[in-house]
Design a protein around this motif. Structure first.
Motif: not given
Length: 103
Positions: A76-96
């Motif tokens: 669960n911890v691993e998946l939460q970290e992965e979700v956070k990374k993917l969410t950050d990546k989406i935000i980064e791509l959207e801002e770009g």
């Protein structure tokens, strides 16, 4: 000689209470199970205790469940970290993409 017997009305009231709560049925089922055992247990009281409430879980079962809970918490911890990374990546791509459109 005085008798310390419970009055019949109290006894009947208690019997009705046990019957209503399902205690008599549970005891009857366990006693019938004991009666039907092909090999009578050495300790019938232990048999009753084990069967009256379904028995305690085996120690190995408890340990296996504890291990499974630990593994699932770690996953669960691993998946939460992965979700956070993917969410950050989406935000980064959207801002770009928003910055490219503005240029």
């Amino acid at each position: 000689m005085t008798s310390q017997r419970v009055p019949d009305s109290k006894r009947e009231e208690f019997r009705k209470y046990l019957e209503k709560a399902g205690v008599l049925d549970a005891l009857t089922k366990v006693l019938v199970g004991l009666y039907e055992e092909p090999e009578k247990p050495a300790n019938p009281l232990e048999f009753l205790q084990r069967h009256i409430h379904g028995g305690a879980p085996e120690t190995a079962d408890v340990e296996a469940l504890k291990q499974e809970v630990k593994e699932l918490k770690d996953k669960n911890v691993e998946l939460q970290e992965e979700v956070k990374k993917l969410t950050d990546k989406i935000i980064e791509l959207e801002e770009g993409g928003a910055q490219t459109e503005q240029s």
